[in-house]
Design an enzyme around this catalytic site. Structure first.
Site, PDB file in Angstrom:
ATOM      1  N   LYS A  71     -61.822  -2.073 -20.217  1.00 42.27           N
ATOM      2  CA  LYS A  71     -61.129  -1.539 -19.037  1.00 42.27           C
ATOM      3  C   LYS A  71     -60.753  -0.051 -19.174  1.00 42.27           C
ATOM      4  O   LYS A  71     -60.729   0.666 -18.175  1.00 42.27           O
ATOM      5  CB  LYS A  71     -59.870  -2.359 -18.741  1.00 42.27           C
ATOM      6  CG  LYS A  71     -60.164  -3.727 -18.127  1.00 42.27           C
ATOM      7  CD  LYS A  71     -58.862  -4.442 -17.788  1.00 42.27           C
ATOM      8  CE  LYS A  71     -59.120  -5.707 -17.004  1.00 42.27           C
ATOM      9  NZ  LYS A  71     -57.869  -6.343 -16.553  1.00 42.27           N
ATOM     10  N   ASP A 107     -56.109  -5.068 -10.204  1.00 49.40           N
ATOM     11  CA  ASP A 107     -55.072  -5.924 -10.805  1.00 49.40           C
ATOM     12  C   ASP A 107     -53.716  -5.667 -10.152  1.00 49.40           C
ATOM     13  O   ASP A 107     -52.904  -6.587  -9.988  1.00 49.40           O
ATOM     14  CB  ASP A 107     -54.948  -5.637 -12.312  1.00 49.40           C
ATOM     15  CG  ASP A 107     -56.097  -6.240 -13.108  1.00 49.40           C
ATOM     16  OD1 ASP A 107     -56.682  -7.233 -12.648  1.00 49.40           O
ATOM     17  OD2 ASP A 107     -56.410  -5.701 -14.188  1.00 49.40           O
TER      18      ASP A 107
HETATM   19  P1  NAP Z   1     -52.115  -7.381 -24.265  1.00 51.90           P
HETATM   20  O1  NAP Z   1     -52.596  -6.063 -23.803  1.00 51.90           O
HETATM   21  O2  NAP Z   1     -52.606  -7.919 -25.560  1.00 51.90           O
HETATM   22  O3  NAP Z   1     -50.494  -7.312 -24.291  1.00 51.90           O
HETATM   23  C1  NAP Z   1     -49.731  -8.409 -24.655  1.00 51.90           C
HETATM   24  C2  NAP Z   1     -48.257  -8.067 -24.697  1.00 51.90           C
HETATM   25  O4  NAP Z   1     -47.582  -9.244 -25.148  1.00 51.90           O
HETATM   26  C3  NAP Z   1     -47.862  -6.979 -25.671  1.00 51.90           C
HETATM   27  O5  NAP Z   1     -46.694  -6.345 -25.220  1.00 51.90           O
HETATM   28  C4  NAP Z   1     -47.580  -7.767 -26.939  1.00 51.90           C
HETATM   29  O6  NAP Z   1     -46.656  -7.159 -27.835  1.00 51.90           O
HETATM   30  C5  NAP Z   1     -46.941  -9.006 -26.402  1.00 51.90           C
HETATM   31  N1  NAP Z   1     -47.147 -10.123 -27.308  1.00 51.90           N
HETATM   32  C6  NAP Z   1     -48.330 -10.696 -27.644  1.00 51.90           C
HETATM   33  N2  NAP Z   1     -48.128 -11.715 -28.512  1.00 51.90           N
HETATM   34  C7  NAP Z   1     -46.787 -11.775 -28.721  1.00 51.90           C
HETATM   35  C8  NAP Z   1     -45.956 -12.606 -29.520  1.00 51.90           C
HETATM   36  N3  NAP Z   1     -46.452 -13.580 -30.270  1.00 51.90           N
HETATM   37  N4  NAP Z   1     -44.616 -12.374 -29.494  1.00 51.90           N
HETATM   38  C9  NAP Z   1     -44.105 -11.405 -28.750  1.00 51.90           C
HETATM   39  N5  NAP Z   1     -44.844 -10.569 -27.973  1.00 51.90           N
HETATM   40  C10 NAP Z   1     -46.175 -10.758 -27.957  1.00 51.90           C
HETATM   41  O7  NAP Z   1     -52.448  -8.527 -23.196  1.00 51.90           O
HETATM   42  P2  NAP Z   1     -52.576  -8.354 -21.608  1.00 51.90           P
HETATM   43  O8  NAP Z   1     -53.972  -8.011 -21.254  1.00 51.90           O
HETATM   44  O9  NAP Z   1     -51.478  -7.473 -21.163  1.00 51.90           O
HETATM   45  O10 NAP Z   1     -52.363  -9.881 -21.116  1.00 51.90           O
HETATM   46  C11 NAP Z   1     -51.126 -10.520 -21.237  1.00 51.90           C
HETATM   47  C12 NAP Z   1     -51.174 -11.881 -20.563  1.00 51.90           C
HETATM   48  O11 NAP Z   1     -51.441 -11.737 -19.171  1.00 51.90           O
HETATM   49  C13 NAP Z   1     -52.275 -12.799 -21.088  1.00 51.90           C
HETATM   50  O12 NAP Z   1     -51.744 -14.097 -21.159  1.00 51.90           O
HETATM   51  C14 NAP Z   1     -53.354 -12.733 -20.022  1.00 51.90           C
HETATM   52  O13 NAP Z   1     -54.123 -13.925 -19.942  1.00 51.90           O
HETATM   53  C15 NAP Z   1     -52.511 -12.570 -18.770  1.00 51.90           C
HETATM   54  N6  NAP Z   1     -53.227 -11.876 -17.688  1.00 51.90           N
HETATM   55  C16 NAP Z   1     -53.285 -12.505 -16.484  1.00 51.90           C
HETATM   56  C17 NAP Z   1     -53.940 -11.891 -15.431  1.00 51.90           C
HETATM   57  C18 NAP Z   1     -54.029 -12.573 -14.099  1.00 51.90           C
HETATM   58  O14 NAP Z   1     -54.845 -12.158 -13.257  1.00 51.90           O
HETATM   59  N7  NAP Z   1     -53.233 -13.593 -13.824  1.00 51.90           N
HETATM   60  C19 NAP Z   1     -54.516 -10.616 -15.606  1.00 51.90           C
HETATM   61  C20 NAP Z   1     -54.410 -10.010 -16.856  1.00 51.90           C
HETATM   62  C21 NAP Z   1     -53.757 -10.655 -17.899  1.00 51.90           C
HETATM   63  P3  NAP Z   1     -47.105  -6.364 -29.164  1.00 51.90           P
HETATM   64  O15 NAP Z   1     -47.644  -5.078 -28.668  1.00 51.90           O
HETATM   65  O16 NAP Z   1     -45.865  -6.281 -29.917  1.00 51.90           O
HETATM   66  O17 NAP Z   1     -48.176  -7.218 -29.807  1.00 51.90           O
END
Ligand code: NAP
Length: 298
Positions: A71, A107
């Site tokens: 992305k 998004d």
């Molecule tokens: P990402 O870039 O990997 O970011 C994840 C965030 O969550 C970061 O702030 C990370 O913190 C935190 N995190 C991850 N594991 C953690 C843990 N065990 N404990 C505490 N904090 C944690 O992921 P993303 O792309 O933003 O996606 C996040 C979620 O949104 C996913 O579940 C994804 O499937 C969902 N999503 C949904 C849609 C939709 O259309 N509905 C679209 C996009 C994403 P750190 O930096 O400290 O690791």
């Protein structure tokens, strides 16, 4: 669906990509709209991204979606970037107009559309966002554009949230939204949580298969009527949402966000509204079929 020599080509690129729900959703919308197009999925290794983009340009693809991990990187390979995508720093949709490739980010429309359809307007509201990763950037931009009063990023690593706030600080001050980063185990968090009108989970905590996980919130301390929004869509009701609903809070999961970002891409490619009802039905069927899978993505 009948594919001919004049059928328009579209798709989604990511790595991995096999679990994407986009082909099923988009082809259902294409069929419903009677558009002569077909949408497939491409596994593109990160080092091959520039070649893949050049290839789709050479093949006159009408456009495509972009998912993890491309992305941000794809922005270097495009000719133009739309305002939302530039603000967020990520592209999830490419449109090819006569060989000119323009990147968009739908998004943000998906995130806000789900909230709007659930009857929640972020204007002048106090928001807590749990997480500060890729999806948080689109969510934050949407909340700022909707003139949220304050967005508090509550995370386990506040320095990462501070970096995100730095990227958005100037625009936040122009739009009138105050931004703050805190640790979600701090005293500050308790106070912010108690005043929040909207609490958004943008971490993967609670996603299948680790469904017992949740961000560290106790809904008993929440403001009455505070809205709980989890952008996870597997399971349909995460523990975060379940605990909120049990205390009477309105809730929303990530299914609408996923469908509405796809519908917004569809509109960019074809200039028509996608049938979101059909897309939702197909997504639910796919989610049901994948319910034993441990890895899902948009
Ligand atoms: P990402 O870039 O990997 O970011 C994840 C965030 O969550 C970061 O702030 C990370 O913190 C935190 N995190 C991850 N594991 C953690 C843990 N065990 N404990 C505490 N904090 C944690 O992921 P993303 O792309 O933003 O996606 C996040 C979620 O949104 C996913 O579940 C994804 O499937 C969902 N999503 C949904 C849609 C939709 O259309 N509905 C679209 C996009 C994403 P750190 O930096 O400290 O690791």
């Amino acid at each position: 669906m009948r594919v001919t020599g004049s059928t328009q080509n579209l798709g989604v690129m990511g790595w991995p990509i096999a679990h994407s729900f986009s082909p099923a959703m988009q082809n259902a919308a294409i069929e419903q709209a009677g558009v002569d197009a077909v949408y497939t999925a491409f596994a593109v290794e990160p080092t091959m991204l520039p070649l893949a983009v050049a290839g789709l340009r050479a093949l006159h693809f009408r456009g495509w979606n972009v998912t993890i991990p491309h992305k941000q990187a794809i922005m270097n390979d495009l000719d133009e970037i739309d305002e939302d995508a530039a603000a967020i720093g990520a592209v999830n949709t490419v449109v090819n107009d006569g060989g000119v490739l323009k990147g968009y980010n739908t998004d943000v429309l998906g995130f806000l559309g789900g909230l709007r359809d659930a009857g929640f307007d972020p204007a002048e509201k106090e928001v807590i966002m749990l997480g500060a990763g890729g999806a948080a950037r689109a969510a934050l931009w949407g909340l700022m554009k909707s003139h949220a009063m304050r967005v508090t990023l509550a995370v386990r690593h506040p320095e990462k949230a501070e970096a995100l706030i730095d990227d958005f600080a100037e625009r936040a001050s122009m739009l009138g939204t105050r931004l703050k980063a805190i640790h979600w185990s701090s005293m500050d968090f308790e106070g912010a949580f108690a005043h929040a009108d909207l609490v958004v989970n943008v971490t993967p905590l609670g996603m299948t298969p680790a469904v017992d996980n949740k961000p560290p919130v106790d809904w008993r301390s929440a403001k009455p009527g505070a809205f709980a929004y989890d952008i996870i869509y597997t399971p349909a009701e995460t523990r975060f949402l379940h605990e909120a609903a049990a205390l009477g809070h309105p809730t929303l999961n990530g299914e609408d966000m996923l469908v509405l970002q796809g519908a917004a891409s569809f509109h960019l490619w074809f200039g028509k509204d996608a049938d979101t009802g059909v897309m939702k039905t197909v997504l639910r069927e796919q989610l049901e079929a994948a319910s034993f899978s441990s890895h899902v993505q948009d």
